[in-house]
Design an enzyme around this catalytic site. Structure first.
Site, PDB file in Angstrom:
ATOM      1  N   ASN A  33       0.762  -1.258  -0.141  1.00 51.52           N
ATOM      2  CA  ASN A  33       0.035  -0.016  -0.132  1.00 51.52           C
ATOM      3  C   ASN A  33       0.854   1.219   0.018  1.00 51.52           C
ATOM      4  O   ASN A  33       0.411   2.488   0.224  1.00 51.52           O
ATOM      5  CB  ASN A  33      -0.891  -0.084   1.211  1.00 51.52           C
ATOM      6  CG  ASN A  33      -1.827  -1.423   1.354  1.00 51.52           C
ATOM      7  OD1 ASN A  33      -2.682  -1.347   0.289  1.00 51.52           O
ATOM      8  ND2 ASN A  33      -1.804  -1.881   2.195  1.00 51.52           N
ATOM      9  N   HIS A 119     -13.966  -1.790   6.474  1.00 52.15           N
ATOM     10  CA  HIS A 119     -12.858  -2.555   6.932  1.00 52.15           C
ATOM     11  C   HIS A 119     -13.135  -3.317   8.246  1.00 52.15           C
ATOM     12  O   HIS A 119     -14.015  -2.880   9.115  1.00 52.15           O
ATOM     13  CB  HIS A 119     -11.835  -1.433   6.826  1.00 52.15           C
ATOM     14  CG  HIS A 119     -10.568  -2.461   7.259  1.00 52.15           C
ATOM     15  ND1 HIS A 119      -9.887  -2.383   8.431  1.00 52.15           N
ATOM     16  CD2 HIS A 119      -9.709  -3.062   6.384  1.00 52.15           C
ATOM     17  CE1 HIS A 119      -8.807  -2.976   8.212  1.00 52.15           C
ATOM     18  NE2 HIS A 119      -8.746  -3.488   7.147  1.00 52.15           N
ATOM     19  N   GLU A 161     -16.072   3.977   4.016  1.00 53.32           N
ATOM     20  CA  GLU A 161     -14.542   4.297   3.416  1.00 53.32           C
ATOM     21  C   GLU A 161     -14.734   5.058   2.095  1.00 53.32           C
ATOM     22  O   GLU A 161     -15.716   5.266   1.445  1.00 53.32           O
ATOM     23  CB  GLU A 161     -14.118   3.089   2.800  1.00 53.32           C
ATOM     24  CG  GLU A 161     -13.826   2.059   4.204  1.00 53.32           C
ATOM     25  CD  GLU A 161     -13.036   0.659   3.789  1.00 53.32           C
ATOM     26  OE1 GLU A 161     -12.213   0.700   2.768  1.00 53.32           O
ATOM     27  OE2 GLU A 161     -13.418  -0.271   4.072  1.00 53.32           O
ATOM     28  N   SER A 165     -11.312  -0.476   0.167  1.00 57.59           N
ATOM     29  CA  SER A 165     -10.079  -1.043   0.081  1.00 57.59           C
ATOM     30  C   SER A 165     -10.040  -2.328  -0.641  1.00 57.59           C
ATOM     31  O   SER A 165      -8.846  -2.768  -1.161  1.00 57.59           O
ATOM     32  CB  SER A 165      -9.568  -1.360   1.630  1.00 57.59           C
ATOM     33  OG  SER A 165     -10.321  -2.379   2.209  1.00 57.59           O
ATOM     34  N   ASP A 190     -13.606   6.562   6.895  1.00 53.81           N
ATOM     35  CA  ASP A 190     -12.536   5.987   6.743  1.00 53.81           C
ATOM     36  C   ASP A 190     -11.525   6.469   5.445  1.00 53.81           C
ATOM     37  O   ASP A 190     -11.917   5.982   4.362  1.00 53.81           O
ATOM     38  CB  ASP A 190     -12.262   4.605   6.802  1.00 53.81           C
ATOM     39  CG  ASP A 190     -10.836   3.707   7.181  1.00 53.81           C
ATOM     40  OD1 ASP A 190      -9.911   4.191   6.538  1.00 53.81           O
ATOM     41  OD2 ASP A 190     -10.777   2.727   7.713  1.00 53.81           O
ATOM     42  N   HIS A 193      -7.554   4.820   2.320  1.00 50.01           N
ATOM     43  CA  HIS A 193      -7.174   4.584   0.963  1.00 50.01           C
ATOM     44  C   HIS A 193      -7.430   5.854   0.181  1.00 50.01           C
ATOM     45  O   HIS A 193      -7.217   6.007  -1.206  1.00 50.01           O
ATOM     46  CB  HIS A 193      -7.769   3.439   0.222  1.00 50.01           C
ATOM     47  CG  HIS A 193      -7.287   2.213   0.890  1.00 50.01           C
ATOM     48  ND1 HIS A 193      -6.352   1.690   0.672  1.00 50.01           N
ATOM     49  CD2 HIS A 193      -8.139   1.607   1.853  1.00 50.01           C
ATOM     50  CE1 HIS A 193      -6.269   0.389   1.516  1.00 50.01           C
ATOM     51  NE2 HIS A 193      -7.670   0.311   2.120  1.00 50.01           N
ATOM     52  N   LYS A 224      -0.125   3.678   4.602  1.00 50.20           N
ATOM     53  CA  LYS A 224      -0.428   3.213   3.168  1.00 50.20           C
ATOM     54  C   LYS A 224       0.270   4.239   2.220  1.00 50.20           C
ATOM     55  O   LYS A 224       1.725   4.474   2.398  1.00 50.20           O
ATOM     56  CB  LYS A 224      -1.810   3.082   2.862  1.00 50.20           C
ATOM     57  CG  LYS A 224      -2.506   2.007   3.708  1.00 50.20           C
ATOM     58  CD  LYS A 224      -3.785   1.576   3.341  1.00 50.20           C
ATOM     59  CE  LYS A 224      -4.473   0.574   4.219  1.00 50.20           C
ATOM     60  NZ  LYS A 224      -3.841  -0.751   4.655  1.00 50.20           N
TER      61      LYS A 224
HETATM   62  C1  LIG Z   1      -9.980   0.730   5.134  1.00 46.35           C
HETATM   63  C2  LIG Z   1      -9.098   0.646   6.222  1.00 46.35           C
HETATM   64  N1  LIG Z   1      -9.057   0.940   7.265  1.00 46.35           N
HETATM   65  C3  LIG Z   1      -8.119   0.819   8.453  1.00 46.35           C
HETATM   66  C4  LIG Z   1      -7.052  -0.122   8.231  1.00 46.35           C
HETATM   67  C5  LIG Z   1      -6.088  -0.214   9.260  1.00 46.35           C
HETATM   68  O1  LIG Z   1      -4.865   0.414   9.198  1.00 46.35           O
HETATM   69  P1  LIG Z   1      -3.461  -0.072   9.861  1.00 46.35           P
HETATM   70  O2  LIG Z   1      -3.006  -1.190   8.827  1.00 46.35           O
HETATM   71  O3  LIG Z   1      -2.885   1.424   9.960  1.00 46.35           O
HETATM   72  O4  LIG Z   1      -3.823  -0.583  11.052  1.00 46.35           O
HETATM   73  C6  LIG Z   1      -6.794  -0.608   6.759  1.00 46.35           C
HETATM   74  C7  LIG Z   1      -5.582  -1.367   6.488  1.00 46.35           C
HETATM   75  O5  LIG Z   1      -5.411  -2.349   6.156  1.00 46.35           O
HETATM   76  C8  LIG Z   1      -7.789  -0.291   5.831  1.00 46.35           C
HETATM   77  O6  LIG Z   1      -7.693  -0.812   4.495  1.00 46.35           O
END
Ligand SMILES: Cc1ncc(COP(=O)(O)O)c(C=O)c1O
Length: 369
Positions: A33, A119, A161, A165, A190, A193, A224
């Site tokens: 990422n 997520h 989101e 993702s 969120d 991405h 990411k």
């Molecule tokens: C949409 C989304 N939110 C949260 C996370 C979690 O982030 P982190 O990897 O910093 O714990 C991810 C990571 O995979 C994600 O894709």
């Protein structure tokens, strides 16, 4: 216990769902990422090295004990400026930021309405919050409106989101934010991405003109496009104070390592100063999608449905053998049960790497040149 563990391993094997955590080097990276190529940027690495010298290897305590350093404060200021928000609160990861904000806002008096594809960290946070929750079909804005209209609880939070993702599509932020305003609900987006990707890197919420809106809050990961580690909750000062005082994953978790905070701070500065990076990444993503016979996604993630978990595993292995690392998404990471190859474009993919990787993926999928 061993008998049960072995039987679970058998089931995974039969369903094509075995995962491994193996170090891989030397492959063209379409799996990470690191969308802007910032994790190895010399300025980011130098900032982390300087923070290591200044603060040491670990944060030593929770943020509310003595784990907060100047590196965390600088990061919150840079995140706030990048995203155009009133304030930022940094967590040790995006996962803990999502758990923290959902439990801080949730409870029996808060209805949580969420897209079915959000997520795992948000879903876990919703469960932990003990809120009444409604999952709506992916991108179903009318269903969000209906759930808001039917609510009996004093508060409501809608969770999306900005760029999904797994599917790589963008949420209808303006429409959902307008609904939230009408129904006096909070929209929590969120931007894992979206930041570094949409709106010249400043995120999809900023691009939609919603940064700083009282009824919109954001969560972010620094792992990411920002090339580091950590997470954040962004929104009003009032929201920050509430989360700081009530989120257990903030209060009872050791602070983010100062070196990771300093790396992300430098990455925020670069994203603001060099918007051409996100544009280059999006151009690479579009080129990759075109060569692989799929429609270009909204961000860095090109999601290619391939059907069964076994087929996804076989294609991923074949691509590894030809020197290309791709993401392999299988249940439970795919809410609709359709396994996918997940290709991520980077700003620093060279034309030769892009050509080699796209040729290999197209050949594996049987796409005509
Ligand atoms: C949409 C989304 N939110 C949260 C996370 C979690 O982030 P982190 O990897 O910093 O714990 C991810 C990571 O995979 C994600 O894709």
């Amino acid at each position: 216990m061993d008998t049960w563990l072995a039987s679970r391993a058998d089931v995974r094997e039969r369903r094509g769902l075995v995962r491994t955590a193996t170090a891989r080097a030397g492959l063209i990276d379409l799996a990470s990422n690191d969308y802007l190529g910032l994790s190895a940027d010399p300025r980011v690495v130098a900032a982390a090295a300087a923070a290591l010298q200044t603060y040491g290897a670990g944060a030593r305590a929770s943020r509310v004990v003595c784990g907060t350093t100047g590196a965390h404060q600088d990061l919150e200021e840079q995140l706030r400026r990048l995203t155009g928000q009133e304030s930022a609160l940094v967590f040790s990861s995006g996962y803990t930021a999502n758990l923290g904000v959902m439990t801080a806002l949730g409870g029996p008096g808060t209805l949580i309405i969420h897209d079915a594809h959000v997520h795992a960290s948000l879903l876990d946070g919703i469960r932990l919050s003990r809120s009444p929750a409604v999952a709506v079909a992916h991108q179903d804005t009318a269903a969000i409106g209906a759930a808001l209209a039917a609510r009996t609880q004093p508060r409501a939070v809608v969770v999306l989101e900005s760029i999904y993702s797994v599917l790589g599509d963008a949420a209808a932020l303006a429409e959902v934010a307008a609904l939230c305003a009408d129904f006096d609900a909070l929209l929590l987006v969120d931007e894992a991405h979206g930041i570094g990707v949409a709106g010249d890197g400043r995120g999809a919420v900023h691009a939609a003109g919603l940064a700083g809106a009282r009824h919109v809050a954001v969560t972010a990961t620094l792992s990411k496009a920002l090339g580091s580690q950590g997470g954040a909750v962004l929104g009003s000062h009032l929201l920050r104070e509430h989360v700081l005082n009530t989120a257990r994953t903030f209060i009872f978790d050791t602070a983010l390592a100062p070196a990771a905070a300093a790396a992300a701070t430098q990455a925020c500065r670069i994203v603001r100063a060099e918007p051409e990076r996100s544009r280059r990444m999006l151009a690479n993503a579009a080129a990759l999608a075109q060569r692989c016979g799929v429609a270009a996604a909204a961000g860095a993630v090109q999601s290619i449905p391939v059907g069964s978990a076994d087929r996804a595993t076989a294609l991923t292995a074949a691509l590894h053998a030809s020197g290309v690392a791709v993401g392999c998404f299988r249940p439970p990471s795919v809410p609709d049960g359709v396994s996918r190859l997940r290709l991520t474009a980077r700003a620093n993919l060279t034309p030769a790497e892009l050509d080699r990787a796209a040729t290999a993926v197209a050949a594996a999928l049987g796409v005509m040149p």
